[in-house]
Design a protein around this motif. Structure first.
Motif, short mmCIF file in Angstrom:
data_model
loop_
_atom_site.label_atom_id
_atom_site.label_comp_id
_atom_site.label_asym_id
_atom_site.label_seq_id
_atom_site.Cartn_x
_atom_site.Cartn_y
_atom_site.Cartn_z
N ALA A 211 0.84 -1.01 0.03
CA ALA A 211 0.15 -0.21 -0.04
C ALA A 211 0.81 1.28 0.07
N HIS A 212 0.47 2.17 -0.58
CA HIS A 212 1.32 3.41 -0.78
C HIS A 212 0.43 4.73 -1.24
N ARG A 213 0.44 6.03 -0.80
CA ARG A 213 -0.40 6.93 -1.00
C ARG A 213 0.01 7.42 -2.35
N ARG A 214 -0.90 7.90 -3.19
CA ARG A 214 -0.84 8.17 -4.76
C ARG A 214 -1.59 9.45 -4.80
N GLU A 215 -1.16 10.37 -5.23
CA GLU A 215 -1.75 11.87 -5.89
C GLU A 215 -2.50 11.39 -7.10
N VAL A 216 -3.60 12.19 -7.23
CA VAL A 216 -4.42 11.88 -8.55
C VAL A 216 -5.24 13.27 -8.67
N ALA A 217 -4.94 13.98 -9.74
CA ALA A 217 -5.65 15.29 -10.11
C ALA A 217 -7.20 14.88 -10.36
N PRO A 218 -8.06 15.97 -10.25
CA PRO A 218 -9.58 15.63 -10.40
C PRO A 218 -9.60 15.28 -11.84
N PHE A 219 -10.64 14.33 -12.22
CA PHE A 219 -11.07 13.68 -13.43
C PHE A 219 -12.47 13.39 -13.61
N PHE A 220 -12.88 13.40 -14.55
CA PHE A 220 -14.18 12.92 -15.06
C PHE A 220 -14.29 11.30 -15.47
N LEU A 221 -14.91 10.32 -15.23
CA LEU A 221 -15.07 9.10 -15.45
C LEU A 221 -16.07 8.55 -16.00
N ASP A 427 -1.57 -7.43 -20.08
CA ASP A 427 -1.51 -7.94 -21.43
C ASP A 427 -0.75 -7.17 -22.34
N TYR A 428 -0.49 -7.81 -23.44
CA TYR A 428 -0.08 -7.12 -24.73
C TYR A 428 -1.24 -6.15 -25.20
N PRO A 429 -0.81 -5.04 -25.71
CA PRO A 429 -2.01 -4.18 -26.28
C PRO A 429 -2.69 -4.77 -27.44
N ILE A 430 -2.16 -5.68 -28.03
CA ILE A 430 -3.02 -6.26 -29.25
C ILE A 430 -3.92 -7.51 -28.80
N ARG A 431 -4.03 -7.76 -27.60
CA ARG A 431 -4.73 -8.87 -27.24
C ARG A 431 -6.28 -8.67 -27.43
N ARG A 432 -6.93 -9.54 -27.97
CA ARG A 432 -8.54 -9.22 -28.13
C ARG A 432 -9.24 -10.42 -27.76
N GLN A 433 -8.59 -11.72 -27.70
CA GLN A 433 -9.51 -12.86 -27.38
C GLN A 433 -9.84 -12.61 -26.01
N ILE A 434 -9.13 -12.00 -25.26
CA ILE A 434 -9.45 -11.87 -23.54
C ILE A 434 -11.01 -11.03 -23.60
N PHE A 435 -11.41 -11.13 -22.48
CA PHE A 435 -12.72 -10.61 -22.19
C PHE A 435 -12.59 -9.07 -21.96
N SER A 436 -12.06 -8.30 -22.81
CA SER A 436 -11.60 -6.86 -22.36
C SER A 436 -12.66 -5.71 -23.04
N GLY A 437 -12.98 -5.04 -22.14
CA GLY A 437 -13.65 -3.77 -22.74
C GLY A 437 -12.93 -2.41 -22.07
N PHE A 438 -13.74 -1.39 -21.85
CA PHE A 438 -13.11 -0.16 -21.25
C PHE A 438 -14.04 0.98 -20.80
N ARG A 439 -13.54 1.98 -20.26
CA ARG A 439 -14.38 3.07 -20.01
C ARG A 439 -13.51 4.18 -20.53
N THR A 440 -13.90 5.46 -20.38
CA THR A 440 -13.14 6.63 -20.79
C THR A 440 -13.17 7.69 -19.74
N ALA A 441 -12.04 8.40 -19.85
CA ALA A 441 -12.02 9.43 -19.06
C ALA A 441 -11.51 11.00 -19.47
N ARG A 442 -11.65 11.91 -18.70
CA ARG A 442 -11.33 13.10 -19.19
C ARG A 442 -10.65 13.90 -18.00
N SER A 443 -9.71 14.78 -18.20
CA SER A 443 -9.22 15.70 -17.07
C SER A 443 -9.95 16.61 -16.60
#
Length: 447
Positions: A211-221, A427-443
């Motif tokens: 565990a460690h402290r991490r600073e994150v700027a405000p963002f929209f998700l 995983d490698y950025p080319i992998r598609r057979q895995i059960f992968s999706g995503f969501r986006t953010a903005r600063s």
């Protein structure tokens, strides 16, 4: 709660009886799933290779037994090796997946017998285990590690079933239908520090620590993962034909391989169809998009005027409760996942519609951070400050570097024992057979 960590440990981490029961339950649950995945097909579907990216199912079965023998029988139980001559056959680092069909593997009957023999002895070791004394035995870590290892291979075997051509071999009920999600498209995650990783979760793996402290700027998700319908808009707008949205490597990759849609999709007249575990169906617009690689996720985010979240942003959204500056185990709190919280454990064979599981949302209102689809982040897989490899370097350390991108949150194919707010996949950025999706953010501008 450990004040150095800020996150609560599992409730049973100090109770030997509860630990024994938890270990037994997770081992039994994993083996039931392994049995299902390796008994619903026979012949070449069990012993052959459906893709050079995947092992024959029979290899996975014996490998599961061999890992259990090495860690629970030999390392914890101090027992002599049952079949030391097969250790090298089932060493994942000695033999790449593409080579495994040519090895003198155990037959299905031998693999089943071997795995059953190991499991019987492992349960005897569990019955007499002392959950202290060494890092391997503390809080039953070795048993949790092996349960997670088996469930991870179960997910891999489920991927093999998805890649397999032929009639349907697996069935499961669909998730409960829900009204089309009409909540806010995004939420603001406040800036500031939070506790990332863990030092107290008893079965957390080495890359989740410390565990460690991490600073994150405000963002929209995004409130939910990106849906098939939203991804269709990117496709319909020529997203796969416009190099503006792609990294140089991503553009070269999709052109070289003629990629124009998520894996398993095909156009039929005016609609898109997909193949899912042997069944062809219309792509449902309200489900999270599935089987996209990192390059595709990144390109969509650029097209939408957004970006992929960093790994730290993702974990802050999933674990940080602004009330009292508290860090929880899961988005909904500290309780282990239940069916009301998330789509996990192969209970269904597809993601639930976007906006499902309101009981599992975070204090900020983000949904489906756990389960449904693995979510690509923008981050490379790297060690945390103070990382120490345990119990062997090959679990995480050899993978650290810019070649791998981090995924978070698990999928419908992940069991709860191998899915936490701190759990890291890569995983490698080319992998598609895995059960992968995503969501986006903005600063967001700092307040």
């Amino acid at each position: 709660m450990d004040p150095a960590d800020g996150t609560p440990a599992a409730a049973d981490s100090g109770d030997p009886g509860a630990l024994r029961e938890r270990a037994l339950d997770t081992l039994v649950r994993a083996r039931a799933r392994t049995t299902l995945l390796t008994s619903c097909v026979e012949g070449p579907d069990l012993t052959g290779q459906v893709s050079p990216l995947m092992s024959p199912l029979v290899w996975d079965l014996a490998h599961i037994g061999n890992q259990e023998e090495q860690w629970l029988l030999r390392a914890v139980g101090g027992q002599e090796a049952i079949r030391p001559e097969i250790d090298s056959l089932y060493d994942a680092f000695e033999h790449p997946r593409a080579e495994r069909p040519r090895l003198p593997l155990l037959s299905p009957a031998e693999a089943r017998g071997y795995a059953a023999d190991v499991r019987g002895r492992a349960l005897d070791v569990l019955e007499g285990a002392a959950f202290h004394g060494t890092r391997l035995t503390e809080a039953g870590f070795a048993f949790g590690m092996i349960a997670q290892h088996e469930q991870q291979h179960d997910e891999t075997m489920l991927i093999t079933h998805q890649l397999r051509k032929g009639p349907q071999a697996l069935t499961a009920p669909d998730p409960e239908p829900v009204p089309w999600f009409t909540g806010p498209a995004e939420v603001l995650v406040p800036g500031g520090p939070f506790t990332m990783g863990t030092s107290t979760e008893p079965w957390a793996l080495d890359n989740e620590r410390p565990a460690h402290r991490r600073e994150v700027a405000p963002f929209f998700l995004d409130t939910t993962p990106v849906t098939n319908g939203a991804y269709r808009a990117f496709m319909d707008d020529g997203g796969y034909d416009d190099p503006r949205w792609w990294t140089r490597e991503g553009w070269e990759h999709i052109r070289r391989h003629s990629i124009t849609a998520p894996l398993f999709w095909r156009r039929d007249g005016g609609q898109w169809l997909r193949r899912r575990f042997g069944v062809t169906e219309v792509v449902p617009a309200d489900e999270p998009v599935l089987h996209v690689c990192w390059y595709e996720a990144d390109a969509y985010a650029r097209w939408a005027g957004r970006r992929l979240p960093t790994e730290a942003e993702w974990e802050k959204a999933a674990r940080h409760d602004p009330a009292g500056d508290r860090t929880a185990r899961y988005p909904w709190g500290d309780a282990d996942p239940g069916p009301e919280h998330a789509n996990l454990g192969q209970r269904h064979l597809r993601p639930a519609p976007a906006g499902s599981y309101p009981a599992g949302e975070s204090p900020l209102g983000v949904r489906q951070l756990i389960g449904d689809v693995w979510e690509w982040t923008s981050s490379d897989f790297a060690p945390y400050p103070g990382f120490k490899a345990f119990p062997y370097k090959e679990y995480s350390e050899v993978f650290f570097g810019p070649e791998y991108k981090v995924l978070r949150g698990g999928s419908f194919a992940v069991d709860a024992v191998a899915c936490r707010g701190t759990f890291r996949n890569w995983d490698y950025p080319i992998r598609r057979q895995i059960f992968s999706g995503f969501r986006t953010a903005r600063s967001a501008e700092a307040a």
